[in-house]
Write a protein that holds these residues in place. Structure first.
Motif, short mmCIF file in Angstrom:
data_model
loop_
_atom_site.label_atom_id
_atom_site.label_comp_id
_atom_site.label_asym_id
_atom_site.label_seq_id
_atom_site.Cartn_x
_atom_site.Cartn_y
_atom_site.Cartn_z
N GLY A 52 0.83 -1.19 0.00
CA GLY A 52 0.00 0.00 0.00
C GLY A 52 0.87 1.24 0.00
N ILE A 53 0.25 2.38 -0.27
CA ILE A 53 0.97 3.65 -0.39
C ILE A 53 0.22 4.75 0.36
CG2 ILE A 53 1.72 5.43 -2.03
CD1 ILE A 53 1.95 3.22 -4.15
N PHE A 54 0.98 5.62 1.03
CA PHE A 54 0.39 6.83 1.64
C PHE A 54 1.37 7.97 1.42
CE2 PHE A 54 2.69 4.49 4.84
CZ PHE A 54 3.30 5.42 5.66
N PHE A 55 0.90 9.22 1.56
CA PHE A 55 1.70 10.33 1.04
C PHE A 55 1.29 11.67 1.63
CE2 PHE A 55 -1.42 8.27 -1.61
CZ PHE A 55 -2.44 9.20 -1.65
N GLY A 100 -0.27 16.65 -6.05
CA GLY A 100 0.12 15.27 -6.32
C GLY A 100 -0.54 14.20 -5.48
N GLN A 101 -1.74 14.47 -4.95
CA GLN A 101 -2.42 13.45 -4.15
C GLN A 101 -2.79 12.21 -4.97
OE1 GLN A 101 -3.57 13.43 -0.66
NE2 GLN A 101 -2.03 15.01 -0.43
N ILE A 133 1.47 -6.83 -5.13
CA ILE A 133 0.04 -6.63 -5.33
C ILE A 133 -0.36 -5.30 -4.71
CG2 ILE A 133 -2.26 -7.55 -4.88
CD1 ILE A 133 -0.90 -10.31 -4.48
N PHE A 134 -0.68 -4.32 -5.54
CA PHE A 134 -1.07 -3.01 -5.02
C PHE A 134 -2.46 -3.09 -4.41
CE2 PHE A 134 -2.95 1.32 -6.04
CZ PHE A 134 -2.44 1.90 -4.88
N VAL A 135 -2.58 -2.64 -3.16
CA VAL A 135 -3.85 -2.67 -2.44
C VAL A 135 -4.29 -1.23 -2.17
CG1 VAL A 135 -5.08 -3.53 -0.41
CG2 VAL A 135 -3.15 -4.84 -1.35
N PRO A 136 -5.14 -0.66 -3.02
CA PRO A 136 -5.66 0.69 -2.77
C PRO A 136 -6.80 0.62 -1.77
CG PRO A 136 -6.61 -0.17 -4.77
CD PRO A 136 -5.66 -1.24 -4.26
N ILE A 137 -7.17 1.74 -1.19
CA ILE A 137 -8.31 1.73 -0.27
C ILE A 137 -9.62 1.96 -1.02
CG2 ILE A 137 -7.02 2.43 1.78
CD1 ILE A 137 -7.98 5.30 1.29
N GLY A 138 -9.52 2.39 -2.28
CA GLY A 138 -10.75 2.65 -3.03
C GLY A 138 -11.63 3.65 -2.29
N TYR A 139 -12.90 3.34 -2.17
CA TYR A 139 -13.83 4.20 -1.43
C TYR A 139 -14.38 3.49 -0.20
CZ TYR A 139 -13.52 7.71 -5.02
OH TYR A 139 -13.04 8.68 -5.85
N THR A 140 -13.55 2.58 0.35
CA THR A 140 -13.97 1.80 1.52
C THR A 140 -14.09 2.64 2.79
OG1 THR A 140 -11.68 1.17 2.00
CG2 THR A 140 -12.96 -0.31 0.57
N PHE A 141 -13.59 3.86 2.75
CA PHE A 141 -13.68 4.76 3.91
C PHE A 141 -15.08 5.35 4.04
CE2 PHE A 141 -12.30 8.90 6.05
CZ PHE A 141 -12.13 8.31 7.30
N GLY A 142 -15.92 5.12 3.04
CA GLY A 142 -17.30 5.57 3.10
C GLY A 142 -17.46 7.06 2.93
N PRO A 166 -8.41 7.52 -3.42
CA PRO A 166 -8.62 6.07 -3.46
C PRO A 166 -7.32 5.27 -3.45
CG PRO A 166 -10.08 7.17 -5.01
CD PRO A 166 -9.14 8.21 -4.49
N TYR A 167 -6.21 5.92 -3.77
CA TYR A 167 -4.92 5.23 -3.77
C TYR A 167 -4.42 4.95 -2.35
CZ TYR A 167 -4.60 6.49 -8.71
OH TYR A 167 -4.83 6.63 -10.05
#
Length: 204
Positions: A112-115, A123-124, A141-150, A164-165
């Protein structure tokens, strides 16, 4: 056996480090998950950092040997942006993982990635997007969070970093600190990623 996660980051002013700490809390909230924080080596001399008004580094251990990455079941990488891409310090560390690439020791591991960026247009999305190439070459395997944060992903009234990244924050001139919402997103990423990594290890 516990699922072992490494959170590896570079932080100039402490913003990425704060996200890393929160991601660690989120990941540790998942039963059977162990998490370790690492910093990558600094490449700038002390006198330059002093002129940049960068605070001293924390006591989080510095990962010197890239081969240690292979010990983890999953990896989360954090860095500030420089002109829409990851900071050179983190890129330099990844450039030192050639032997891991040659032997494909990171292949199949979730990542995963955070920034952190200086501004809303800084550059978000481009920072994590361009960072994915590093993961691809390692076969991760890249695991994005998508829109799982609701609903938090659709917040329009407050300034919020992240995409979403992955989790993110805005540093501004360095004085702005991660907001409660940004920290909540970081916690969510840690928990979500840990759950994914645990399931993946269970099916291996």
């Amino acid at each position: 056996m516990a699922t072992k996660l490494y959170i590896v980051y570079y932080s100039t002013y402490g913003h990425v480090e704060k996200l890393a700490e929160q991601i660690k809390k989120g990941a540790e909230s998942v039963e059977g998950v162990e998490v370790k924080l690492w910093q990558v080596p600094e490449t700038l001399p002390d006198e330059v950092l002093e002129k940049m008004n960068a605070p001293p580094k924390s006591n989080v251990p510095v990962i010197i040997n890239p081969s240690e990455l292979a010990e983890a079941d999953g990896l989360l990488f954090g860095f500030p942006t420089r002109f829409g891409m990851m900071a050179a310090q983190f890129k330099a560390f990844l450039d030192s993982t050639g032997m891991l690439w040659r032997t494909q020791q990171l292949a199949g591991k979730p990542a995963g990635i955070f920034f952190s960026t200086g501004s809303q247009g800084g550059g978000q999305e481009t920072t994590p997007l361009t960072a994915i190439t590093q993961l691809v070459h390692h076969g991760m395997i890249f695991v994005p969070i998508g829109y799982t944060f609701g609903a938090g992903m659709f917040e329009m009234e407050k300034v919020r970093g992240g995409s979403p990244y992955g989790a993110g924050t805005y540093a501004g001139d360095g004085s702005r600190q991660p907001s409660e919402l940004e920290l909540d997103l970081a916690f969510h990423q840690g928990k979500y990623f840990a759950g994914f990594a645990k399931k993946l290890k269970g099916t291996a």
